[in-house]
Structures are given as C-alpha cells and as structure tokens.
Design an enzyme around this catalytic site. Sequence first.
Site, mmCIF file in Angstrom:
data_model
loop_
_atom_site.group_PDB
_atom_site.id
_atom_site.type_symbol
_atom_site.label_atom_id
_atom_site.label_comp_id
_atom_site.label_asym_id
_atom_site.label_seq_id
_atom_site.Cartn_x
_atom_site.Cartn_y
_atom_site.Cartn_z
ATOM 1 N N CYS A 1 0.826 -1.211 0.000
ATOM 2 C CA CYS A 1 0.000 0.000 0.000
ATOM 3 C C CYS A 1 0.859 1.261 0.000
ATOM 4 O O CYS A 1 0.393 2.333 -0.398
ATOM 5 C CB CYS A 1 -0.943 0.014 1.193
ATOM 6 S SG CYS A 1 -0.136 0.010 2.793
ATOM 7 N N GLY B 1 -13.357 -6.204 4.841
ATOM 8 C CA GLY B 1 -12.120 -6.944 4.618
ATOM 9 C C GLY B 1 -11.839 -7.834 5.810
ATOM 10 O O GLY B 1 -12.308 -7.564 6.928
#
Length: 428
Positions: A50, A189
Amino acid sequence: MDIIVVGLSHKTAPVDIREKLSIPEAKIEAAIAQLQNYVHIEEVAILSTCNRLEIYAVVKESQQGALEIVQFLAETGQISLAELRRHLFILLHQDAMRHLMRVSAGLDSLVLGEGQILAQVKTMHKQAQKYKGLGRLLDRLLKQALAAGKRVRSETDIGTGAVSISSAAVELVQMKVEDLSQYQVTIVGAGKMAQLLVKHLLAKGATQIAIVNRSTKRAQNLAQQFPDANLQLCPLSEMLDRVAESDITFTSTGATEPILDKDNLNTCVKTDRALMLVDISVPRNIHANVIEIEQIQCYNVDDLKAVVAQNTANRRKIAAEAMVLLEEEVEAFEAWRRSLHTVPTISSLRSKVEGIREQELEKALSRLGTEFADKHQETIEALTRGIVNKILHDPMVQLRSQQDIEARERCLQSLQMLFNLDTKNQYS
C-alpha cells in the site's frame, strides 16, 4: 551485471499515483515475464504494497535497464513519462542494496519499525522464485535482506512500541472521537490488516464491531482470533446496509477498483448521521468523490502521516543503531559478490586437477591388475580425492577471501598462467 531498484513510495508519490502503479498478486507473474523480455534485464523481483511499488533488477547496463523499467511503469500505470519521473527514485549498486536492507528492516516504512514489511519482502522473494525472476545475484541479495531484517528486529528495539498502518488508522479515529465504545464500527475486509484493526480497536475500547467480507470462512477465521469480542460477521452483499448503520467504517480489501463511492453511498447513508470512512488500502477502496456528501469525513493512508510522526521521534536513535547492522549486511553481500569473480578460475583449476587425478588413477589401477583393482578401487579413489582436496583447499580459501581487488586479480592471473587454465566464461 549491475543491481538497481526503480520505484516510488509514500515518500515520493501521493496515493492517487501509487494506486495506478500498484500490481496485484494475480498480475505479478505477467509483470515479471514482461520485464524479463526487455533486452537489458536479467533478473527481477517486485515489491508492491500500500505504501510502495519497487522493482529490483539485475541488469546488463544500469542506465538502459533503468529506462526499460521506467517505460514498463509508465505503460502499467498509463502515466506520461514526464509525470512519472517526478515521483520515481532510481538507486544503483550499493545504494540499491542498502535501500532493500532498510526496507526489510522497517526503516523506510511510513511507520518506522513496522513488522509487516518483512513478510512482504519474503513474499516478493517467493513470488520471484516461483515465476522464474531470480538468478544467483538477486536470490542471494533478497535472502541477505531478509536475514538483515530479522537481525535488526532481534538485536535492536526497533519493533518495541512500533505501530502498524492499522494501529495508526485507529489512533487517527481516536483523535476525532472521545469514546470508541459508543460507536458502531464496520471493517470491510478480513485479511491481516483487518485483523490488526480489530486488535487495536478492542485495545482502544471499541465494543461494537462488524466484519464484512466476501469469504465467510475468512471472516470466521478472523473472528476466531478474538473469541471474546462478539464480532458480527456479514456477507459482502450487506456491505452498504452495514456502512449505513455505522458511525465509522474502515476498508481494507484487495479490490483494484473503489467499492464505495458517491453514487452507492448516496443510496444508503442517512442525512442526519455523520459517517467517518478510513481507507487503508492501495489501490483505494473508497473513491475520492465521497467527500461531496456533506455528512461524510474520509481519510486514506496519506492522512496517517501526522499520527505516525508522533510515534517516530523516540525510535530514530534505535534506527541509527540498526543502520550500523545493515552496513555490515551490505558488506557481507559485497564480499560474497566479489568472490564470484574467482569462481570460474577455481572451477577450471579443480576440473583440470580432477582430470589429471582420473587419468593417473586409471593408469595405476591397470598396472595393479584386475583382481587387486576391483578389490581396492574404492579405497584408492578416496585416497586420491582426499589428496587433491587437501592440496586445493588453502589456495581456494585464500583466493575467495582476498579483499584487495588488484591483489585478487594478480592471483587469478598467476593461477591461470601457471596451470594454463581456460576461463573464457568468467563471471564478472
């Protein structure tokens, strides 16, 4: 052959650029294959997280190899070269090695000392192995980097009190609200980042947490890690309903396109209820246009920097200690790499001596007679091998350990001349 790294990170590029260049796991194999098709690239490994996208490569020539990687990135992200170059860094040789060591040790992370990056470097190594991206140099360098990361964590306190991206996200939320126990929280998630979110939310007092995930089994596995938390598990089909009922929603999925945007949120959010969205995914799970909805506050990974800064200052001294260890690891790799220069000469010498041993052994056995030779051949063969190994041992050790480049070159030339060795395929 030269070692280089071309990439960008949270230090050089905003999230909207990083998400364009993010390479999901399903596309790593194709990316490695495409990069290896370039003329100057021999070995390649890709680190995509990320906070960074970095391509490590062994190239025939540094400048041309770097240009090929930059071209690949421009095509992958559909970004002009002029725009892309503003955000890239290119490191060569020892600087590239040193950077990889720093990354593996968590010294280049948004959260100084965070531990998840070591697992991500390990994944990069496994993927590059699986998809045939590695050769001798890059394989050894990645193994050295993994060892360096583990060493830093075991010999310093860099990981003590270090926060993760997930804990920084929870701290950011806590700065905005007084008591997390009073808020409905949804996490979209169920991976590692989501697991860490649950851990830190519980530690900060949150009691009403729902997990939304495509895979029911994965959500159940996450819930099993926190048996006393009474987590509510919901299928992905209920995502918008859960978000609408929440005060705070975190997103942490591997989706390559936004799963929440202005259009789908407008259909469900309540006009009289504030909603805080925190997106810790790259590519982003939440479209930037959600800020057009009046009652929504939205944060992404780049908004965590202020939180992280508060936790960084007290670990800078430890980071300096870690760099001393990393320099030792860089030098260890360089010493190994220098020793490769001696391999062809050593191999040629051993091959020549072994050939002589076999010829002389065959002559001796033929003179001793068939009956004696059959009975004692194994013993005589072991004896001659032992003699050869003992004679060659010291010269080989001295040659490999020679640090002075000129002295090592003179030794190599002397051996090649004295034994008339053929080293045309010498590794350089």
